[in-house]
Write an enzyme that holds these catalytic residues in place. Structure first.
Site, PDB file in Angstrom:
ATOM      1  N   THR A 151       0.835  -1.188   0.000  1.00 42.57           N
ATOM      2  CA  THR A 151       0.000   0.000   0.000  1.00 42.57           C
ATOM      3  C   THR A 151       0.872   1.241   0.000  1.00 42.57           C
ATOM      4  O   THR A 151       1.878   1.281   0.700  1.00 42.57           O
ATOM      5  CB  THR A 151      -0.851   0.022   1.286  1.00 42.57           C
ATOM      6  OG1 THR A 151      -1.716  -1.101   1.275  1.00 42.57           O
ATOM      7  CG2 THR A 151      -1.644   1.302   1.415  1.00 42.57           C
ATOM      8  N   VAL A 180     -11.008  -7.132   1.555  1.00 46.45           N
ATOM      9  CA  VAL A 180     -10.576  -5.819   2.007  1.00 46.45           C
ATOM     10  C   VAL A 180      -9.446  -5.982   3.013  1.00 46.45           C
ATOM     11  O   VAL A 180      -9.518  -6.829   3.900  1.00 46.45           O
ATOM     12  CB  VAL A 180     -11.750  -5.068   2.671  1.00 46.45           C
ATOM     13  CG1 VAL A 180     -11.287  -3.745   3.266  1.00 46.45           C
ATOM     14  CG2 VAL A 180     -12.840  -4.823   1.647  1.00 46.45           C
TER      15      VAL A 180
END
Lengths: 316, 316
Positions: A151, A180
């Site tokens: 990320t 998720v």
């Protein structure tokens, strides 16, 4: 006041240059952090964020992103959004809503479409080739399909003392549809309070959220710890706790910045990150877990950067 | 050891009776908390959870749920799942996965279908009538469409000292499609650690997640605070902070239980909850915010219960 910014991974470097220009020109923390992430989202060779991000097991690029305003604590998040060039900008737009500020799946994509965000097919030929190759490898060799879950997460501090945080990712490569991670989750993937500081995470979201790592670091800074002490004392004991209680711990890395422009890092793997302040032009550094639950931080080498550049562009 | 359980709202009462039987018979904390929530999910007159839950603005029932094992810290969550009778059971099943333990939207529904969970149309005639009425009211009177966002959240402690937490909700009535609240989010809607205690939340998720309320309460219990002190000192100052920084604060209520069977509550509205221990049969109580950031707790009255029973079954 001083301005400052920290972000996860080498890939944040070009965006941090743009963010630094905004911050140096008295721009807002929110504008700077969005710009930083937008640059990563748009660059096709970064394979874990935005355009060129790797797809789920069905070949669909599903993205997660979040934005938080450290002055107001307003948050916006999306998860499992599709066909959107700048998921973090959708998240920032949602942060102005009191209700419905976290949208997932088709509802998130619908919001982006209704609000005029740039939409495109996010699966590049290169990402598709990687997916096809991985599919073959996992079928032929019975390999664990999952790897790659980097990320981009960033924290910014403006000259006016305002802070912001944001994240964006295409998530775990080969994930199940609708999976998720921590990136859009308050307190796990990100948290920021302009009166204290902020933190952001990258790594195996399923494990990061078991410890609410970003919130834990911020609350330690609220108690007076330096960002580095907060990172070390939040992350390393939690990794030990996970190993003892859960039996294992995935890879994860955290960055933190306080409202004085001081920063910290903790990681259980080799981890690059970028930092800039009014005293320091954007700079790539590398961190490693060290003895006694501390973090070793070194300048990046030309050899590392050259190998990285070659690796991200090598034929699939 | 002693067993104990606490849960949000009057609606948890019947489920708590079943959960108490499990706990009294040396059953597991996970089985007890799942059973408690399952009862609420299946009862059609509880309009904010499971079957009979109110739909989003498009008339679709989208549910959020989570499960956490306090021994291992394993978590499973779903958000925006459709057509599933027991969303919390899907979440519990996901908690056994190291990867892909949080699924949203169509991916979450697909997981439930693939794993043989009971699927049905969750929109009852009664819920549809409420939705149609609300649609008319908001169009005719330009009303704020949103009200009703009562999550069932529960914590259990077994005779063996194990703890579990779970939540389930159909979310904000008239929400936008794909809207997610705090209920499936670690640290916001729930958190539990068997070596400390657990907490769960109900209310406006968008505001609860701005403060990671459940995690904050658990970490205060880890520092030695009683569940009641942890609730009071986490929740009331945060509500003041939100009013000052964000300009407003939605309704929210938290329940907490430590691993000694002691419990606590904080709320900024009238709030019913249920408690049971080896010394105390399941009991409904009512809490109010009191002076000096404390909570006033009273026994429920027969008048309140009669009015409630009438209200949930009155013609639409």
């Amino acid at each position: 006041m001083t301005w400052a910014t920290i972000a996860t991974w080498r890939m944040a470097y070009e965006g941090m240059q743009k963010a630094s220009e905004i911050l140096a020109a008295d721009g807002s923390a929110g504008d700077a952090v969005e710009k930083l992430i937008n640059e990563v989202e748009a660059y096709p060779y970064y394979k874990s964020v935005g355009y060129g991000g790797l797809p789920n097991e069905e070949g669909v690029v599903e993205m997660d992103a979040a934005f938080m305003d450290g002055d107001t604590l307003a948050q916006g998040s999306v998860a499992g959004i599709q066909n959107v060039m700048h998921a973090v900008s959708v998240a920032r737009s949602l942060s102005s809503e009191h209700y419905n500020s976290f949208r997932v799946g088709a509802g998130a994509t619908k919001y982006a479409s209704l609000h005029g965000f740039e939409m495109t097919n996010m699966l590049t030929d290169r990402a598709k080739a990687r997916w096809q190759k991985r599919l073959r490898e996992t079928q032929e060799n019975n390999l664990n399909p999952y790897n790659g879950h980097d990320t981009v997460g960033a924290i910014t501090l403006s000259n006016k003392g305002s802070m912001a945080a944001a994240t964006s990712t295409s998530g775990l490569f080969m994930k199940k549809s609708g999976r998720v991670g921590d990136s859009p989750l308050s307190g796990s993937g990100f948290y920021v309070d302009s009166e204290i500081g902020g933190a952001a995470a990258t790594g195996l979201g399923e494990d990061i959220m078991k410890g609410c790592m970003s919130y834990e670091i911020v609350r330690r800074m609220a108690d007076g710890q330096s960002p580095q002490a907060a990172c070390d004392e939040a992350v390393y004991p939690f990794i030990e706790k996970l190993k003892k209680r859960y039996g294992k711990a995935g890879e994860f890395s955290l960055v933190a910045l306080n409202n004085q422009g001081e920063w910290g890092i903790a990681t259980n793997v080799e981890f690059t990150f970028c930092v800039a302040t009014d005293q320091q032009a954007p700079k790539i550094m590398i961190a490693y877990p060290d003895a006694n639950q501390t973090t070793r931080i070194e300048p990046i080498t030309k050899e590392w950067l050259d190998a990285y550049e070659k690796r991200i562009k090598e034929p699939i």
